[in-house]
Write a protein that holds these residues in place. Structure first.
Motif, PDB file in Angstrom:
ATOM      1  N   ARG A 170     -12.675   8.861   2.058  1.00 15.53           N
ATOM      2  CA  ARG A 170     -11.809  10.009   1.745  1.00 15.53           C
ATOM      3  C   ARG A 170     -10.566   9.546   0.996  1.00 15.53           C
ATOM      4  NH1 ARG A 170     -11.854  14.862   5.148  1.00 15.53           N
ATOM      5  NH2 ARG A 170      -9.611  14.689   5.467  1.00 15.53           N
ATOM      6  N   VAL A 171     -10.113   8.334   1.283  1.00 17.02           N
ATOM      7  CA  VAL A 171      -8.953   7.787   0.568  1.00 17.02           C
ATOM      8  C   VAL A 171      -9.412   6.673  -0.358  1.00 17.02           C
ATOM      9  CG1 VAL A 171      -7.177   8.381   2.263  1.00 17.02           C
ATOM     10  CG2 VAL A 171      -8.490   6.281   2.546  1.00 17.02           C
ATOM     11  N   PRO A 172      -8.810   6.533  -1.548  1.00 20.95           N
ATOM     12  CA  PRO A 172      -9.171   5.453  -2.449  1.00 20.95           C
ATOM     13  C   PRO A 172      -8.531   4.144  -2.004  1.00 20.95           C
ATOM     14  CG  PRO A 172      -7.414   6.741  -3.419  1.00 20.95           C
ATOM     15  CD  PRO A 172      -7.792   7.425  -2.137  1.00 20.95           C
ATOM     16  N   PRO A 173      -8.970   3.019  -2.530  1.00 21.53           N
ATOM     17  CA  PRO A 173      -8.316   1.744  -2.211  1.00 21.53           C
ATOM     18  C   PRO A 173      -6.832   1.800  -2.543  1.00 21.53           C
ATOM     19  CG  PRO A 173     -10.388   1.361  -3.354  1.00 21.53           C
ATOM     20  CD  PRO A 173     -10.149   2.834  -3.412  1.00 21.53           C
ATOM     21  N   GLY A 174      -6.037   1.212  -1.669  1.00 17.99           N
ATOM     22  CA  GLY A 174      -4.596   1.164  -1.888  1.00 17.99           C
ATOM     23  C   GLY A 174      -3.823   2.310  -1.270  1.00 17.99           C
ATOM     24  N   LEU A 175      -4.519   3.331  -0.780  1.00 19.02           N
ATOM     25  CA  LEU A 175      -3.867   4.503  -0.190  1.00 19.02           C
ATOM     26  C   LEU A 175      -4.324   4.677   1.247  1.00 19.02           C
ATOM     27  CD1 LEU A 175      -2.121   7.137  -0.729  1.00 19.02           C
ATOM     28  CD2 LEU A 175      -4.300   8.280  -1.173  1.00 19.02           C
ATOM     29  N   ILE A 176      -3.398   4.966   2.146  1.00 15.39           N
ATOM     30  CA  ILE A 176      -3.761   5.361   3.509  1.00 15.39           C
ATOM     31  C   ILE A 176      -3.176   6.734   3.772  1.00 15.39           C
ATOM     32  CG2 ILE A 176      -3.888   2.984   4.347  1.00 15.39           C
ATOM     33  CD1 ILE A 176      -1.220   3.574   5.854  1.00 15.39           C
ATOM     34  N   TYR A 177      -3.747   7.408   4.774  1.00 10.59           N
ATOM     35  CA  TYR A 177      -3.320   8.766   5.117  1.00 10.59           C
ATOM     36  C   TYR A 177      -3.122   8.847   6.615  1.00 10.59           C
ATOM     37  CZ  TYR A 177      -3.607  13.837   5.864  1.00 10.59           C
ATOM     38  OH  TYR A 177      -3.357  15.141   6.240  1.00 10.59           O
ATOM     39  N   GLY A 178      -2.019   9.487   7.029  1.00 14.15           N
ATOM     40  CA  GLY A 178      -1.769   9.675   8.446  1.00 14.15           C
ATOM     41  C   GLY A 178      -1.141  11.020   8.723  1.00 14.15           C
ATOM     42  N   ASN A 179      -1.139  11.432   9.992  1.00 17.25           N
ATOM     43  CA  ASN A 179      -0.567  12.728  10.379  1.00 17.25           C
ATOM     44  C   ASN A 179       0.601  12.522  11.329  1.00 17.25           C
ATOM     45  OD1 ASN A 179      -1.502  13.009  13.307  1.00 17.25           O
ATOM     46  ND2 ASN A 179      -3.460  12.634  12.284  1.00 17.25           N
ATOM     47  N   PHE A 180       1.357  13.602  11.553  1.00 17.76           N
ATOM     48  CA  PHE A 180       2.549  13.521  12.402  1.00 17.76           C
ATOM     49  C   PHE A 180       2.394  14.397  13.638  1.00 17.76           C
ATOM     50  CE2 PHE A 180       3.030  16.689   9.137  1.00 17.76           C
ATOM     51  CZ  PHE A 180       3.634  17.779   9.734  1.00 17.76           C
ATOM     52  N   HIS A 181       1.159  14.528  14.141  1.00 13.88           N
ATOM     53  CA  HIS A 181       0.901  15.388  15.293  1.00 13.88           C
ATOM     54  C   HIS A 181       1.159  14.693  16.630  1.00 13.88           C
ATOM     55  CE1 HIS A 181      -0.851  17.999  12.359  1.00 13.88           C
ATOM     56  NE2 HIS A 181      -1.912  17.252  12.159  1.00 13.88           N
ATOM     57  N   PHE A 182       1.168  13.359  16.643  1.00 13.90           N
ATOM     58  CA  PHE A 182       1.196  12.627  17.905  1.00 13.90           C
ATOM     59  C   PHE A 182       2.452  11.761  17.980  1.00 13.90           C
ATOM     60  CE2 PHE A 182      -3.179  13.635  16.993  1.00 13.90           C
ATOM     61  CZ  PHE A 182      -3.702  13.995  18.236  1.00 13.90           C
ATOM     62  N   PRO A 183       3.311  11.972  18.969  1.00 15.26           N
ATOM     63  CA  PRO A 183       4.569  11.227  19.029  1.00 15.26           C
ATOM     64  C   PRO A 183       4.379   9.733  19.204  1.00 15.26           C
ATOM     65  CG  PRO A 183       4.246  12.532  21.031  1.00 15.26           C
ATOM     66  CD  PRO A 183       3.196  12.957  20.056  1.00 15.26           C
ATOM     67  N   GLU A 184       3.252   9.316  19.809  1.00 17.36           N
ATOM     68  CA  GLU A 184       3.050   7.885  20.031  1.00 17.36           C
ATOM     69  C   GLU A 184       2.800   7.120  18.731  1.00 17.36           C
ATOM     70  OE1 GLU A 184      -0.988   9.847  21.122  1.00 17.36           O
ATOM     71  OE2 GLU A 184       1.156  10.343  21.139  1.00 17.36           O
ATOM     72  N   ALA A 185       2.439   7.837  17.668  1.00 20.78           N
ATOM     73  CA  ALA A 185       2.196   7.162  16.385  1.00 20.78           C
ATOM     74  C   ALA A 185       2.397   8.158  15.248  1.00 20.78           C
ATOM     75  CB  ALA A 185       0.795   6.550  16.346  1.00 20.78           C
ATOM     76  N   MET A 219       0.833  -1.204   0.000  1.00 15.43           N
ATOM     77  CA  MET A 219       0.000   0.000   0.000  1.00 15.43           C
ATOM     78  C   MET A 219       0.870   1.257   0.000  1.00 15.43           C
ATOM     79  SD  MET A 219      -3.149  -1.037   2.522  1.00 15.43           S
ATOM     80  CE  MET A 219      -4.155   0.316   1.935  1.00 15.43           C
ATOM     81  N   VAL A 220       0.228   2.395  -0.264  1.00 16.12           N
ATOM     82  CA  VAL A 220       0.921   3.675  -0.299  1.00 16.12           C
ATOM     83  C   VAL A 220       0.443   4.526   0.869  1.00 16.12           C
ATOM     84  CG1 VAL A 220       1.237   5.822  -1.579  1.00 16.12           C
ATOM     85  CG2 VAL A 220       1.299   3.639  -2.787  1.00 16.12           C
ATOM     86  N   LEU A 221       1.404   5.122   1.574  1.00 15.20           N
ATOM     87  CA  LEU A 221       1.104   6.069   2.652  1.00 15.20           C
ATOM     88  C   LEU A 221       1.355   7.480   2.152  1.00 15.20           C
ATOM     89  CD1 LEU A 221       0.818   7.033   5.697  1.00 15.20           C
ATOM     90  CD2 LEU A 221       3.311   6.697   5.833  1.00 15.20           C
ATOM     91  N   THR A 222       0.424   8.378   2.417  1.00 17.21           N
ATOM     92  CA  THR A 222       0.661   9.808   2.230  1.00 17.21           C
ATOM     93  C   THR A 222       0.349  10.520   3.534  1.00 17.21           C
ATOM     94  OG1 THR A 222       0.345  11.676   0.711  1.00 17.21           O
ATOM     95  CG2 THR A 222      -1.633  10.469   1.362  1.00 17.21           C
ATOM     96  N   THR A 223       0.898  11.697   3.733  1.00 16.76           N
ATOM     97  CA  THR A 223       0.868  12.329   5.051  1.00 16.76           C
ATOM     98  C   THR A 223       0.381  13.768   4.976  1.00 16.76           C
ATOM     99  OG1 THR A 223       3.098  13.267   4.973  1.00 16.76           O
ATOM    100  CG2 THR A 223       2.918  10.971   5.627  1.00 16.76           C
ATOM    101  N   GLY A 224       0.042  14.323   6.135  1.00 12.66           N
ATOM    102  CA  GLY A 224      -0.365  15.721   6.199  1.00 12.66           C
ATOM    103  C   GLY A 224      -0.855  16.094   7.580  1.00 12.66           C
ATOM    104  N   ARG A 225      -1.615  17.190   7.636  1.00 12.59           N
ATOM    105  CA  ARG A 225      -2.125  17.720   8.900  1.00 12.59           C
ATOM    106  C   ARG A 225      -3.643  17.569   8.944  1.00 12.59           C
ATOM    107  NH1 ARG A 225       1.098  22.763   7.780  1.00 12.59           N
ATOM    108  NH2 ARG A 225      -0.860  23.880   7.764  1.00 12.59           N
ATOM    109  N   VAL A 226      -4.199  17.827  10.111  1.00 14.66           N
ATOM    110  CA  VAL A 226      -5.650  17.843  10.284  1.00 14.66           C
ATOM    111  C   VAL A 226      -6.047  19.201  10.854  1.00 14.66           C
ATOM    112  CG1 VAL A 226      -5.738  15.351  10.633  1.00 14.66           C
ATOM    113  CG2 VAL A 226      -5.603  16.864  12.629  1.00 14.66           C
ATOM    114  N   LEU A 227      -7.312  19.543  10.743  1.00 18.18           N
ATOM    115  CA  LEU A 227      -7.799  20.867  11.127  1.00 18.18           C
ATOM    116  C   LEU A 227      -7.447  21.229  12.564  1.00 18.18           C
ATOM    117  CD1 LEU A 227      -9.546  23.414  10.654  1.00 18.18           C
ATOM    118  CD2 LEU A 227     -11.544  22.040  11.310  1.00 18.18           C
ATOM    119  N   TYR A 228      -7.588  20.295  13.491  1.00 22.30           N
ATOM    120  CA  TYR A 228      -7.499  20.623  14.911  1.00 22.30           C
ATOM    121  C   TYR A 228      -6.077  20.555  15.466  1.00 22.30           C
ATOM    122  CZ  TYR A 228     -12.571  20.693  15.088  1.00 22.30           C
ATOM    123  OH  TYR A 228     -13.888  21.019  14.878  1.00 22.30           O
TER     124      TYR A 228
END
Length: 924
Positions: free
Chosen positions: A878-893, A810-819
């Motif tokens: 929000r994401v198509p099959p094969g793609l996941i999205y995550g953020n870098f706001h939380f050090p635990e993950a 799978m493919v990971l892409t990253t970014g931020r969230v509103l809050y």
């Protein structure tokens, strides 16, 4: 113009103006409740009725247009009695329980009641009809007992935020405002911007975090410290307790007016968080004069006085410089700090240490923008302003920017451009981000295929003759080579690469080709690739091809991620340029700064942050001084970053909180938040704005510019580097930040006319500001490009550095969230923000969730070739099959445990946006 008479005064006003507006222009106040100048007129409360000669009944002045010869009376016994009756009726269902936020705004109902001879507390209902604090939203206090059904909240949500949360339910006496389908605000997709609060005239909607906080005794206007939009607002301050009580809108704010986002309006409580660093800290082994513990750990912290801490930092930096050479020291400056502080960090690195090893987080977000636009146009900044785009663009093309979450106020402006004036919106993004709901067209390309997509669109534009031949002939060069390259990007080939259907490519090209002007907007979805510079060059090609440069409503508009990332670049926080993008390799520029600072300067480009940290792991960088950056959270491949920082001989970190990077620091220097300092920020549109101190520094923390100056003075007193005492700017003897800005202006042509004095009198200046009477430059490249002619660059699709395979499918892409914001050091310390978004989430398509066997489980393990994290899955389309999205706001993950450090060869930016991963259901 038409002539009207109001209360016996003849005035000339523009045709189409309302009577209410005409009266205000004549200095006559007509009472209102449902009216606000920012919102569409409603005419519901009837308080603004006036008598018009020839009319049988009084008319609502807020909806009544003026006409030639009109005679209006705004006050009469009949009107006074009518208004008194209206106010009595409103008060009969109004109940004030006495909890008001006391934020300095008048309660307009009670104010007008007193004007017309009513005691609001005698006339109001004696008991509440509804529960008080009736919505669980952590930011907005809802008390329908104070609601007068003026509709301002409904119109503010629709016309300012574009969210449509509020509406009316029931009829007659039972009519009330409701969120969505009579649900909670958050269930109704409220973005918690607080616009409804800002426009409410009675306090029925209020700022929940500050209810009961008391009245301020000082109001300070300043500039937000979150994203690059550059919103301004007012801090309401209690000077006795030295606390920020609340944030309120400032209608004079040049970028945002009354509008703010959830972080700007409510995310300020981190300033007073108990985690704040309040006193310098030094590792115990340094105080004992011992070597670092044999296990490589730093050992325990000890709080010390400033002299002790700064002497250790100065001695260690001098030791590294004089033993291993100036280039053994690395400096990271900060996009969170002021222009003045970033200038001093640039001066410290170059004049005091003698190295060009200075960089900051722009390397991780828009270094490819700066490099690409400089190659194409000669200037690497946003060309137009946000208001210009929102008000004048016929087409808005967003690619690689989740605008409504990352730059929320500008995102709302774009929504209004679509809703109010019918601007066409095209969004190119692998995810169905929120702004796609307002798009004419959503192009859902595969991650890392932007060049192919853009070249394919331009192929169709040229094929149909929609290009601007006159602009191309007059203002560009290298067009033939560009055209030849386009021939290879047929719609069919592009569709196969990108996954975008051919018919959608034709639809998008036709919209772009037949509508002018078009504004292009991008962020890190374009820049954070190994072809980031090529991506930007391709967008520059598109805007030249269509003649959209140097015109209102057009331009190239990269959105800066942090509050002062533009300013940190402007101030020389980069390894290849002095302030104002004067190149360190140019003899003329180098001699200029040598004469100004009184010292010989290095003539080679320094290391970027993505080169410094690996160099630390290799033993080439021995010591680092980091201001307000957290590379453990923000840089790719976090495991490798930790290893490299662990290898350093010495690390000094200047911060407001202990961060994930502080575990590897030897000295912690406590700086202050933006609320405790003076200076300027430069927003994404090159607008320089004041930051004003609202409270005194907490504990023993100091403004960062003072710390940098003190450190520089100590270093200059040691070692083998001498400064000419006669140099005009060789000394470090500033007493305020206005003096630092004066030095910046003297040495930086694009800031030459900028001063605190001009900003204090309300001038709104966008660089370049060439002289003290220059008005600034709202639009770049008018008539000619900075480099003369704009240059077309042929660009070629190159696949991402890492491709999915059987092991990592799978493919990971990253970014931020509103809050949240970046590494989360501030937003994770804001109670309300954490209440809404308190843990990391991984977006995964339902098909993938079923395939990996989640079966109702909530947790997943995501692994890449660099590490793994465990986080909660958000199953969403929000994401198509094969793609996941995550953020870098939380050090635990943090997803940066998974990202790779493959770099763009020109800008050295990492490819955050594409990584191959494996996703598995996880059970403890």
């Amino acid at each position: 113009m038409v002539t009207v008479t109001i209360d016996g005064k003849k005035i000339e006003v523009p045709e189409g103006m309302t009577v209410l507006e005409a009266a205000a222009q004549a200095g006559i106040t007509i009472p209102t409740l449902c009216y606000h100048k920012d919102l569409s007129p409603h005419g519901g409360c009837r308080l603004c009725v006036v008598e018009v000669k020839g009319a049988r009944t009084p008319l609502a002045s807020c909806t009544l247009p003026v006409s030639e010869g009109m005679e209006v009376t705004t006050e009469s016994p009949t009107l006074r009695e009518s208004r008194r009756t209206i106010l009595q009726l409103l008060l009969s269902t109004y109940h004030d329980a006495g909890y008001a936020a006391n934020d300095g705004r008048p309660n307009e109902l009670e104010q007008w009641a007193r004007v017309y001879g009513l005691d609001p507390y005698e006339a109001m209902a004696k008991a509440p009809r509804y529960s008080i604090n009736s919505d669980p939203n952590p930011f907005v206090w809802v008390d329908l007992n104070k609601c007068i059904l003026c509709g301002r909240c409904i119109r503010a949500c629709a016309e300012v935020q574009g969210r449509f949360v509020w509406g009316l339910a029931e009829r007659g006496y039972d009519t009330r405002i409701v969120a969505g389908m009579d649900e909670t605000m958050l269930e109704a997709r409220c973005e918690s911007c607080g616009a409804c609060v800002a426009y409410c005239p009675t306090g029925a909607l209020d700022n929940k975090p500050s209810v009961g906080a008391g009245a301020p005794d000082k109001v300070v206007t300043t500039t937000c410290s979150y994203c690059g939009v550059g919103c301004q607002f007012d801090f309401q301050v209690n000077t006795k307790t030295n606390r920020i009580l609340r944030v309120t809108s400032n209608p004079q704010a040049p970028v945002n007016g009354m509008h703010l986002c959830v972080k700007g309006r409510y995310g300020y409580d981190y300033i007073h968080h108990p985690d704040r660093l309040l006193k310098p800290r030094v590792r115990e082994y340094l105080l004992k004069g011992e070597k670092r513990p044999a296990n490589g750990e730093r050992g325990p912290w000890v709080e010390v006085d400033w002299d002790t801490a700064l002497e250790i930092v100065a001695r260690k930096l001098v030791e590294a410089r004089d033993t291993y050479g100036p280039d053994s020291v690395g400096i990271l400056t900060s996009a969170k700090c002021t222009n003045e502080e970033n200038y001093l960090m640039n001066k410290l690195a170059r004049q005091v240490i003698g190295t060009n090893n200075i960089d900051h987080c722009a390397r991780l977000c828009h270094s490819s923008t700066v490099a690409g636009l400089a190659l194409a146009y000669g200037s690497g900044a946003m060309s137009n302003s946000m208001k210009d785009v929102a008000e004048k663009a016929a087409v808005i093309f967003i690619i690689g920017s989740n605008t409504t979450e990352q730059h929320p106020v500008f995102g709302a402006m774009i929504r209004q451009a679509v809703l109010k004036r019918g601007a066409k919106l095209i969004v190119a993004d692998p995810r169905k981000i929120d702004i796609t709901e307002f798009a004419t067209l959503h192009l859902q390309q595969r991650p890392g295929t932007d060049i192919a997509l853009l070249n394919g669109l331009m192929h169709i534009i040229v094929q149909n003759g929609w290009q601007d031949e006159a602009f191309i002939a007059e203002r560009t060069e290298n067009y033939e080579a560009f055209l030849e390259n386009l021939q290879d990007y047929t719609p069919e080939k592009v569709s196969a690469i990108t996954g975008v259907p051919v018919e959608r490519l034709y639809q998008a090209a036709e919209i772009m080709g037949k509508n002018r002007p078009m504004a292009v907007i991008w962020a890190m979805g374009i820049t954070q690739h190994i072809v980031g510079v090529q991506n930007v060059l391709t967008l520059a090609n598109l805007q030249m091809l269509l003649g959209n440069m140097g015109v209102p409503g057009g331009g190239v508009n990269p959105l800066r991620g942090q509050n002062n990332v533009q300013g940190a670049c402007d101030m020389g926080g980069l390894p290849d340029v002095y302030p104002g993008y004067q190149r360190v390799t140019t003899e003329e520029a180098r001699l200029k700064f040598e004469q100004a600072w009184g010292v010989a300067l290095p003539d080679k480009v320094g290391l970027t942050v993505t080169e410094m940290i690996p160099a630390a792991g290799e033993g080439k960088i021995k010591a680092m001084y980091i201001l307000g950056e957290n590379p453990v959270m923000s840089d790719p491949d976090s495991n490798h970053v930790r290893h490299c920082l662990q290898t350093l001989d010495f690390l000094a970190l200047q911060e407001i909180f202990p961060s994930e990077t502080s575990a590897y620091a030897d000295v912690l220097l406590p700086g202050v938040s933006f609320a405790e300092k003076d200076g300027t920020f430069t927003n994404t549109e090159r607008r320089v704005q004041r930051v004003r101190q609202a409270i005194q520094p907490l504990g023993e923390a100091r403004p960062d510019w003072m710390i940098i100056q003190d450190l520089a003075q100590r270093i200059l007193g040691q070692g083998n580097r001498q400064v000419n005492p006669e140099a005009p700017y060789g000394k470090w003897n500033y007493t305020n930040t206005a003096q630092i800005m004066d030095e910046i202006a003297a040495l930086t042509p694009i800031y030459a006319g900028i001063s605190h004095a001009r900003l204090e009198v309300g001038e709104s200046l966008q660089w370049p500001v060439r002289s003290k009477d220059h008005p600034g430059t709202p639009i770049l490249h008018v008539g000619r490009f900075t480099r003369g002619k704009g240059k077309f660059h042929p660009t070629v699709h190159v696949p991402p550095a890492e491709q999915p395979d059987r092991t990592y499918p799978m493919v990971l892409t990253t970014g931020r969230v509103l809050y949240h914001w970046h590494g989360g050091e501030m937003t994770r310390r804001s109670k309300g923000l954490m209440k809404v978004y308190d843990r990391p989430l991984i977006e995964i398509n339902p098909e993938d969730a079923q395939r990996i066997g989640l079966n109702g489980k909530r947790m997943v393990r995501v692994s890449s070739r660099r590490g793994s994290i465990i986080a909660e899955a958000w199953i969403t389309e929000r994401v198509p099959p094969g793609l996941i999205y995550g953020n870098f706001h939380f050090p635990e993950a943090s997803v940066n445990e998974l990202t790779l450090a493959a770099l763009d060869p020109i800008s050295k930016i990492p490819e955050f946006k594409v990584a191959a991963v494996r996703v598995e259901a996880y059970s403890e």
